[in-house]
Design an enzyme around this catalytic site. Structure first.
Site, PDB file in Angstrom:
ATOM      1  N   LYS A 255       0.808  -1.227   0.000  1.00  0.00           N
ATOM      2  CA  LYS A 255       0.000   0.000   0.000  1.00  0.00           C
ATOM      3  C   LYS A 255       0.840   1.276   0.000  1.00  0.00           C
ATOM      4  O   LYS A 255       0.413   2.293  -0.520  1.00  0.00           O
ATOM      5  CB  LYS A 255      -0.956   0.009   1.188  1.00  0.00           C
ATOM      6  CG  LYS A 255      -2.154  -0.915   0.992  1.00  0.00           C
ATOM      7  CD  LYS A 255      -3.257  -0.596   1.990  1.00  0.00           C
ATOM      8  CE  LYS A 255      -4.495  -1.428   1.715  1.00  0.00           C
ATOM      9  NZ  LYS A 255      -4.307  -2.850   2.091  1.00  0.00           N
TER      10      LYS A 255
ATOM     11  N   GLU B   9     -10.783   7.240   4.217  1.00  0.00           N
ATOM     12  CA  GLU B   9     -11.378   6.365   5.216  1.00  0.00           C
ATOM     13  C   GLU B   9     -10.435   5.168   5.380  1.00  0.00           C
ATOM     14  O   GLU B   9      -9.578   4.932   4.550  1.00  0.00           O
ATOM     15  CB  GLU B   9     -12.745   5.864   4.746  1.00  0.00           C
ATOM     16  CG  GLU B   9     -12.730   4.681   3.785  1.00  0.00           C
ATOM     17  CD  GLU B   9     -12.221   5.006   2.381  1.00  0.00           C
ATOM     18  OE1 GLU B   9     -12.198   6.210   2.015  1.00  0.00           O
ATOM     19  OE2 GLU B   9     -11.835   4.068   1.670  1.00  0.00           O
TER      20      GLU B   9
ATOM     21  N   SER C 282       1.843  -9.711  -0.930  1.00  0.00           N
ATOM     22  CA  SER C 282       1.512  -8.287  -0.821  1.00  0.00           C
ATOM     23  C   SER C 282       1.854  -7.668   0.526  1.00  0.00           C
ATOM     24  O   SER C 282       2.069  -6.460   0.622  1.00  0.00           O
ATOM     25  CB  SER C 282       0.023  -8.071  -1.124  1.00  0.00           C
ATOM     26  OG  SER C 282      -0.789  -8.880  -0.295  1.00  0.00           O
TER      27      SER C 282
HETATM   28  C1  PLP Z   1      -5.118  -3.942   1.662  1.00  0.00           C
HETATM   29  C2  PLP Z   1      -4.365  -5.162   1.359  1.00  0.00           C
HETATM   30  C3  PLP Z   1      -4.718  -6.017   0.293  1.00  0.00           C
HETATM   31  C4  PLP Z   1      -5.958  -5.817  -0.540  1.00  0.00           C
HETATM   32  O1  PLP Z   1      -5.964  -4.687  -1.355  1.00  0.00           O
HETATM   33  P1  PLP Z   1      -5.800  -4.776  -2.939  1.00  0.00           P
HETATM   34  O2  PLP Z   1      -6.160  -3.414  -3.376  1.00  0.00           O
HETATM   35  O3  PLP Z   1      -6.723  -5.832  -3.454  1.00  0.00           O
HETATM   36  O4  PLP Z   1      -4.386  -5.111  -3.195  1.00  0.00           O
HETATM   37  C5  PLP Z   1      -3.914  -7.114   0.022  1.00  0.00           C
HETATM   38  N1  PLP Z   1      -2.827  -7.390   0.767  1.00  0.00           N
HETATM   39  C6  PLP Z   1      -2.452  -6.608   1.805  1.00  0.00           C
HETATM   40  C7  PLP Z   1      -1.251  -6.982   2.577  1.00  0.00           C
HETATM   41  C8  PLP Z   1      -3.205  -5.466   2.139  1.00  0.00           C
HETATM   42  O5  PLP Z   1      -2.840  -4.708   3.175  1.00  0.00           O
END
Ligand code: PLP
Length: 400
Positions: free
Chosen positions: A95, A117, A384
């Site tokens: 993010k 938000e 992610s």
């Molecule tokens: C917020 C988040 C997601 C989901 O958001 P996407 O916009 O679908 O990528 C996925 N993995 C992590 C670690 C997150 O914090």
């Protein structure tokens, strides 16, 4: 689909095929168009690109490595699994990539306040971090119920100096926080900017957030080629709103040999109402200023969705994903809460990497797929984020 068409998405009105656009009142449309014009102008400026590049390198710690998960691959006895380590970024997830982009854009546009938000607090913390760095005031709206549930993130946001607005109306959760943040934004949209947390919302946000995240795939494609002298056979990422997935997928869309798989949460099962598999079970509709796949109740309200990973429970999904599904360029699969927990524990114990519950959905799909493939085939998984935030919850759930 020619290379040219993928590169040109979305069109001027913000459409990916029939999806996206600006389903908003005309006053707001004018403001979104202004943001789009400013973005298109600023992104061409060498000083903007240089500032973003150097922050990616020296602040976020990019490029994030790709790592060959040898023990996991051996255990599964099929394809070789590689991980793109977005969990190693500063703040522990992908993010920060788009939050830095949005905060810098706000600075270049001369905005006086960034508003957003947050649900579980992940977007709030990443944005508060980026705003502290760039030196711009930040205001985060969060439901009172979520504030009580997500203590570590609430504390972090306060330490990072953002103004946290508790929202007590309605169910005091994410949807009410969106309404509250939006009302604040509408008080002065000329001087404020609303920072959306994924590839969703009205044009230009799905495009901008994708562009800022696309560094993931650009790096991964080069890194993989340098290591293996070929491209991966499969790439995969979890899909909530879809930003980490678009981040990885974008660089590979024109590579016909690469199979692309997005993984949605099947929650407690696709045959229950406790899931969040928007592309798998939803249908085209409108939500939050865009046309995309939506999960709706019978009377046309957004469905109250569920996933064990709070970052994935959203009843809409990015318009570009909706389009890529219809084109058949990306396959959308699901993983259940149970498979996700199993992947979380397996990656932790076989590789010493604790993944976020969101990312664990992509790991779960790779674990299901790998045994069907041969040992010289490869799957690249977008990891992610890291799972520190989920450790206590999982330990509780499994009675550790
Ligand atoms: C917020 C988040 C997601 C989901 O958001 P996407 O916009 O679908 O990528 C996925 N993995 C992590 C670690 C997150 O914090």
């Amino acid at each position: 689909m020619s290379k040219f068409e993928f590169a040109e998405m979305p069109n001027k009105e913000g459409f990916f095929g029939e999806f996206g656009g600006q389903e908003i009142p005309p006053e707001l449309k004018a403001i979104m168009d202004e943001i789009n014009d400013a973005y298109e102008e600023i992104r061409q400026k060498p000083e903007f690109q240089q500032e973003l590049d150097s922050l990616f390198a020296d602040y976020v710690g990019r490029p994030s490595p790709i790592y060959h998960a040898k023990r996991l691959s051996e255990k599964l006895g099929g394809a070789q699994i590689y991980l793109k380590r977005e969990d190693l970024n500063h703040t522990g997830a992908h993010k920060i990539n788009h939050c830095l982009g949005e905060a810098l854009l706000a600075k270049y546009m001369g905005k006086t306040k960034v508003i957003a938000e947050t649900g579980a607090g992940q977007h709030g913390v990443a944005l508060a971090t980026a705003c502290a760095l760039v030196g711009i005031p930040c205001e985060i709206h969060m439901g009172q119920v979520d504030i009580e549930k997500e203590h570590p993130n609430v504390t972090k946001m306060k330490i990072l100096g953002c103004k946290l607005i508790p929202v007590t109306r309605g169910t005091a959760t994410l949807k009410d926080a969106v309404d509250s943040a939006f009302e604040e934004y509408l008080k002065d949209p000329v001087n404020f900017i609303y920072a959306i947390g994924s590839v969703v919302g009205p044009h230009p946000f799905p495009k901008m957030v994708r562009d800022f995240q696309s560094i993931i795939g650009t790096e991964a494609r080069e890194q993989f080629q340098a290591k293996k002298n070929k491209l991966p056979d499969y790439i995969t990422a979890c899909v909530g709103g879809g930003s980490n997935a678009m981040g990885l997928f974008t660089a590979f869309l024109n590579d016909e040999s690469v199979n692309i798989v997005g993984v949605e949460p099947a929650g407690e099962g696709l045959d229950t109402e406790r899931h969040s598999a928007t592309l798998s079970l939803g249908k085209p509709g409108m939500i939050h200023g865009m046309k995309c796949y939506v999960l709706e109740t019978e009377d046309g309200e957004p469905m109250p969705v569920h996933s064990i990973a709070s970052g994935l429970d959203y009843p809409g999904v990015g318009p570009q994903h909706s389009y890529l599904k219809e084109l058949g360029r990306v396959q959308y699969e699901t993983a259940s809460d149970k498979e996700c927990l199993d992947a979380f524990m397996t990656l932790s114990q076989v590789e010493g990497i604790i993944p976020a519950l969101e990312s664990s959905h992509a790991v779960a799909w790779a674990m299901r797929k790998a045994p069907e493939l041969s040992k010289d085939q490869t799957i690249l998984v977008n990891l992610s984020g890291r799972g520190d935030k989920d450790a206590d919850y999982v330990a509780d759930k499994l009675g550790l």
